[in-house]
Design a protein around this motif. Sequence first.
Motif, PDB file in Angstrom:
ATOM      1  N   VAL A  91       0.864  -1.177   0.000  1.00  0.00           N
ATOM      2  CA  VAL A  91       0.000   0.000   0.000  1.00  0.00           C
ATOM      3  C   VAL A  91       0.902   1.228   0.000  1.00  0.00           C
ATOM      4  CG1 VAL A  91      -1.765   1.281   1.243  1.00  0.00           C
ATOM      5  CG2 VAL A  91      -1.793  -1.216   1.273  1.00  0.00           C
ATOM      6  N   VAL A  92       0.716   2.104  -0.977  1.00  0.00           N
ATOM      7  CA  VAL A  92       1.430   3.378  -1.017  1.00  0.00           C
ATOM      8  C   VAL A  92       0.534   4.402  -0.344  1.00  0.00           C
ATOM      9  CG1 VAL A  92       2.482   5.133  -2.485  1.00  0.00           C
ATOM     10  CG2 VAL A  92       2.569   2.722  -3.158  1.00  0.00           C
ATOM     11  N   THR A  93       1.098   5.109   0.630  1.00  0.00           N
ATOM     12  CA  THR A  93       0.289   6.051   1.399  1.00  0.00           C
ATOM     13  C   THR A  93       0.537   7.482   0.922  1.00  0.00           C
ATOM     14  OG1 THR A  93       1.978   6.366   3.096  1.00  0.00           O
ATOM     15  CG2 THR A  93       0.414   4.547   3.408  1.00  0.00           C
ATOM     16  N   LEU A 113       3.799   0.413   2.566  1.00  0.00           N
ATOM     17  CA  LEU A 113       3.547  -0.540   3.642  1.00  0.00           C
ATOM     18  C   LEU A 113       3.319  -1.910   3.018  1.00  0.00           C
ATOM     19  CD1 LEU A 113       1.017   1.596   5.696  1.00  0.00           C
ATOM     20  CD2 LEU A 113       3.489   1.475   5.999  1.00  0.00           C
ATOM     21  N   ILE A 114       4.074  -2.904   3.474  1.00  0.00           N
ATOM     22  CA  ILE A 114       3.959  -4.273   2.972  1.00  0.00           C
ATOM     23  C   ILE A 114       3.236  -5.094   4.030  1.00  0.00           C
ATOM     24  CG2 ILE A 114       5.182  -6.285   2.059  1.00  0.00           C
ATOM     25  CD1 ILE A 114       5.705  -3.792   0.413  1.00  0.00           C
ATOM     26  N   LEU A 122       9.754   6.552   1.337  1.00  0.00           N
ATOM     27  CA  LEU A 122      10.181   7.002   0.031  1.00  0.00           C
ATOM     28  C   LEU A 122      10.803   8.387   0.160  1.00  0.00           C
ATOM     29  CD1 LEU A 122       7.116   5.987  -2.131  1.00  0.00           C
ATOM     30  CD2 LEU A 122       9.278   4.794  -1.908  1.00  0.00           C
ATOM     31  N   GLN A 123      11.991   8.526  -0.368  1.00  0.00           N
ATOM     32  CA  GLN A 123      12.642   9.837  -0.363  1.00  0.00           C
ATOM     33  C   GLN A 123      12.827  10.248  -1.817  1.00  0.00           C
ATOM     34  OE1 GLN A 123      16.129   9.614   2.063  1.00  0.00           O
ATOM     35  NE2 GLN A 123      14.963   8.923   3.836  1.00  0.00           N
TER      36      GLN A 123
END
Length: 106
Positions: free
Chosen positions: A78-80, A86-87, A100-101
């Motif tokens: 899930v990409v927030t 989040l895995i 993520l940077q």
Amino acid sequence: MTNTPAHEPDLPPSLRFLKGLVITLMITMIVGVITVVWLLVTRMPDASSAAPQMPETLSLPEGLKAEAVTLGKGWVAVVTSSQEILIFDPAGGLLQRIDLQLTPAP
């Protein structure tokens, strides 16, 4: 009273050749359509195959909002909106949290 001839006159050689080409093209197209339909039917994945399933008890940590979801075999990502990935495992438990940077585009 009818003046129809007993048989039709022969076509000129160039039209007979063209007629043969058209018939050949028609047969080729029929065989091609049958082949494409056969390939689609035999190569499509079976509808009863095991597709990844969303966990029933998947809940995000407080304050996070989902932007994208990716399903895999044995995991759900899930990409927030706070730029984290989040895995989750198939039962809905959090396995990994990735920050993520991202650098801004020039």
